[in-house]
Scaffold this active site. Structure first.
Site, short mmCIF file in Angstrom:
data_model
loop_
_atom_site.label_atom_id
_atom_site.label_comp_id
_atom_site.label_asym_id
_atom_site.label_seq_id
_atom_site.Cartn_x
_atom_site.Cartn_y
_atom_site.Cartn_z
N LYS A 47 0.79 -1.39 0.28
CA LYS A 47 0.30 -0.06 -0.27
C LYS A 47 0.75 0.96 -0.09
CE LYS A 47 -0.32 -0.35 4.76
NZ LYS A 47 -1.36 -0.85 5.73
N TYR A 271 15.57 30.09 9.46
CA TYR A 271 13.67 31.30 9.71
C TYR A 271 13.66 30.88 10.93
CZ TYR A 271 11.89 31.18 4.85
OH TYR A 271 11.76 31.57 3.69
C1 LIG Z 1 -0.19 -1.74 6.60
C2 LIG Z 1 -0.72 -3.22 6.94
C3 LIG Z 1 0.08 -4.25 7.03
C4 LIG Z 1 1.25 -4.38 7.19
O1 LIG Z 1 2.36 -3.12 8.45
P1 LIG Z 1 3.02 -3.20 8.80
O2 LIG Z 1 3.42 -3.59 10.21
O3 LIG Z 1 4.26 -2.47 7.79
O4 LIG Z 1 4.13 -4.51 8.56
C5 LIG Z 1 -0.85 -5.60 7.64
N1 LIG Z 1 -1.71 -5.59 7.94
C6 LIG Z 1 -2.50 -4.42 7.66
C7 LIG Z 1 -4.13 -4.80 8.25
C8 LIG Z 1 -2.31 -3.34 7.66
O5 LIG Z 1 -2.89 -2.08 7.87
#
Ligand SMILES: *Cc1c(COP(=O)(O)O)cnc(C)c1O
Length: 378
Positions: A47, A271
């Site tokens: 994702k 800044y």
């Molecule tokens: C993003 C996600 C993962 C992966 O999690 P990590 O901590 O990046 O390994 C797994 N399961 C779900 C439901 C997620 O949303």
């Protein structure tokens, strides 16, 4: 480091920073997680453009390492992924974590995207879509065991447990739940969620199960079930905070020095004049800023490395620029066109996250789009 810009490479010459993504390290990390899973299948969470690293390059490398299951958040990500893997892994299973978005059903079906059903409403909806299609549809059922975010809460599980007919017409690929505190192995919430998940599974028709994200994989075999779902660890984030990082660093970010100045009279930097130089100092101004995801919270907190020494961000990070005190660096490394390492093997995403008051996940997903990107291996 030799000059980052090869003669004739004008794209590199124009860039303010270089982002190098080591696909060999991603692959090695996948294998390391597989090894930890001891024979249980390992998915890849890709994702958010593979946590900012580029799904188009990362997903094929995971597939080549053997991954067949992929998790995305949104159907658009799933559609892009289906196209990326169409030739090499036409049978890849692509799961959409945010569920079956209403009105987008045709896209899920056309691209063979499997929704994660996050509520009784999602379940009934996908059930109705299957009935309309007159064929069984694949789905994942998500049970909430402690996140209070997505997934069927207890009272909705009760409804399904009392009436398995609600699952009719659905081909349950997995029942999943998500751990809230997996990165804290000593947290009693882990065992509590495990227990609740097991109890819930026993109330449903038999189906493969999945609980562990990156950190969950390191909680031991009890947490593995039938599928691990790592994301962050694939990309170098430490899944076992407080212990040595078992993963390889994937990302190197090198910011280009635009100017070096010697300061010999008291002066303010940046800044808000939040840093004052009071002794002879050499400053380097680097072409990276918060518009690149180099967070403003690194102001007076961030570190970099140049010529084998650690150097500090001084003053505020601005939109396109950041200033380092490089007094400690060898003089020959401190020249315009040379680079300062902002992320890399000796400066990991977890450490930088801590310094910016955040986590490695956010450092990666914030990585900007103005960097000159290069991929190694794959
Ligand atoms: C993003 C996600 C993962 C992966 O999690 P990590 O901590 O990046 O390994 C797994 N399961 C779900 C439901 C997620 O949303």
């Amino acid at each position: 480091m030799a000059d980052a810009v090869a003669p004739g490479d004008s794209a590199a010459a124009r860039a303010g920073a270089f982002l190098t993504i080591d696909l060999g390290a991603v692959q090695a990390n996948y294998r390391r997680l597989e090894q930890e899973l001891g024979g249980v299948a390992c998915a890849g969470a890709v994702k958010a453009d593979a946590y900012g690293l580029g799904m188009g390059r990362v997903a094929p490398v995971l597939a080549a390492a053997g991954a067949r299951c992929f998790f995305v958040a949104l159907p658009d990500e799933g559609m892009a992924l289906r196209q990326i893997l169409a030739e090499s892994v036409p049978d890849a299973e692509i799961f959409v974590l945010n569920g079956p978005m209403r009105g987008a059903e045709a896209d899920y079906l056309a691209h063979d995207l499997i929704p994660v059903l996050n509520s009784l409403g999602d379940l009934d909806h996908w059930h109705a879509v299957a009935a309309r299609e007159s064929r069984p549809l694949a789905a994942v059922l998500h049970l909430d065991t402690g996140m209070s975010r997505l997934g069927l809460p207890r009272n909705e599980l009760d409804v399904v447990a009392a009436d398995h007919g609600r699952l009719e017409g659905l081909e349950l690929r997995y029942v999943l739940s998500h751990l809230a505190c997996a990165d804290d192995a000593a947290n009693p919430m882990n065992a509590r969620q495990l227990e609740d998940f097991r109890t819930a599974l026993a109330r449903l028709p038999p189906a493969p199960a999945s609980l562990a994200n990156s950190s969950g994989i390191f909680l031991g075999a009890d947490y593995h079930f039938d599928l691990g779902r790592p994301g962050a660890a694939l990309y170098g984030v430490n899944p076992t905070p407080g212990q040595a990082n078992p993963m390889r660093q994937v990302v190197r970010l090198q910011g280009k020095i635009l100017q070096v100045r010697e300061i010999d009279a008291p002066q303010a930097v940046g800044y808000g004049a939040t840093h004052r130089v009071s002794r002879p100092t050499r400053l380097a101004t680097v072409a990276v800023g918060y518009a690149d995801g180099y967070l403003r919270s690194f102001s007076n907190q961030g570190i970099g490395r140049i010529g084998g020494v650690q150097v500090s961000v001084v003053g505020r990070v601005s939109m396109d620029l950041v200033t380092f005190d490089i007094s400690a660096a060898p003089a020959e490394s401190a020249r315009p066109g040379a680079t300062i390492d902002l992320l890399g093997p000796d400066l990991d995403v977890d450490e930088l996250g801590r310094r910016g008051g955040t986590i490695g996940y956010e450092i990666l997903t914030a990585l900007g789009h103005r960097y000159h990107r290069a991929y190694l291996g794959g």
